[in-house]
Design a protein around this motif. Sequence first.
Motif, short mmCIF file in Angstrom:
data_model
loop_
_atom_site.label_atom_id
_atom_site.label_comp_id
_atom_site.label_asym_id
_atom_site.label_seq_id
_atom_site.Cartn_x
_atom_site.Cartn_y
_atom_site.Cartn_z
N ARG A 121 0.81 -1.22 0.00
CA ARG A 121 0.00 0.00 0.00
C ARG A 121 0.84 1.27 0.00
N ARG A 130 -6.83 -7.75 -0.46
CA ARG A 130 -6.76 -7.74 1.00
C ARG A 130 -8.10 -8.17 1.61
N ASP A 131 -9.19 -7.60 1.08
CA ASP A 131 -10.52 -7.95 1.60
C ASP A 131 -10.83 -9.42 1.39
N ILE A 173 -15.98 -3.48 -2.19
CA ILE A 173 -15.11 -2.61 -3.01
C ILE A 173 -15.41 -2.82 -4.49
N CYS A 183 -14.78 -9.55 -1.53
CA CYS A 183 -14.37 -8.21 -1.94
C CYS A 183 -15.52 -7.52 -2.68
N ARG A 188 -6.88 -3.37 -2.55
CA ARG A 188 -8.01 -3.43 -1.61
C ARG A 188 -8.81 -4.73 -1.78
#
Length: 341
Positions: free
Chosen positions: A62, A203-204, A214, A211, A200
């Motif tokens: 990130r 990661r989710d 997002i 996910c 993102r």
Amino acid sequence: ALASILTVTTSILTFLSLIIFESLIIKFVHIRFFNIWIILLPLAVLYTALGQIFYYWIIYKRNFKRISLNSIYRSSSINILQIILKFIGQLKEINLLLGQVIGQIFASSLLAKSIWDEDKYEKSNVNFQNIKYVAKRFVAFPKYNLPSNLVNVIANQIPIILLGSYFGLSVVGQYALTQKILGVPGALISSSILGVFKERASRDYRETNSCRNIYVKTFKALFKLSIIPFLLIFFVSPPLIPLIFGAAWKDAGIYAQILTIMFFFRFISSPLSYVLVIAEKQKINLSVQICLLIVTIFAMQLGKTFNSVLISLLGFSIGYSIIYLIMLILSYKYSVNNNAK
């Protein structure tokens, strides 16, 4: 570490292949300074791939500031070197490639040094057992993604080849201009969004097995960002393109109108379809790429049968739009891991 090992191996094999098949290559590709190409091409493979590896790593970390700085360093160094090399007479024919390679080496080396200096914890986990585990665990990625990427490249390049063969070079020129007008700006914006979405969504998906949140947010943002510009392109491109580029390019305006719907769905689908990679649905991704290739060939052949480039482009646009829509549906479906243990 595994990806870096594979990259170095591939670069060495590229170098050996160029040496072994040197006479055969020279016979079919008439270029001067082939001894320089023997060095430059493996270096290009090596540092371009390493740059991609480091890029994905800092997305995972990130560190988007580092990504931006590295993009500036790479672009600046490449452009400056190409300008300098332009004035070196004997290297004039390859200054673009040479500048690209040296600039990529510079940018990738800076990125590698910063990662090496900062990410000390991760370095301690690099050992033979862990690399072996990763190779076995994620073997499906090279097994299916490599042929998938190859098919994708062929599908992207074959329209130019077939359009030139069936309808002549003037049509290829009109099509190429259309691709630049519609494709390049969208690709720049879409790729920027993709970098953030990858991090993102990955990661989710790892932490919550979903996910979708997002995914939906990104879909809405892409739709709102693209709907008005693409509607404008659809209605104004036929008169506007020849007005800007000259009357000789009026066909490009018609081509742009036909292809607008395809580029609209591509703009939205390209970032979001990365969910298929996150969910490890590589087989589906390969099937989709094969379908794109089949649609491309079928559309070009259809136009040849009726001796109409517009029929080719219309079939191409409609076929791709349908497949991009299917990719959106599939990526939405697999944004939740229903088989999580």
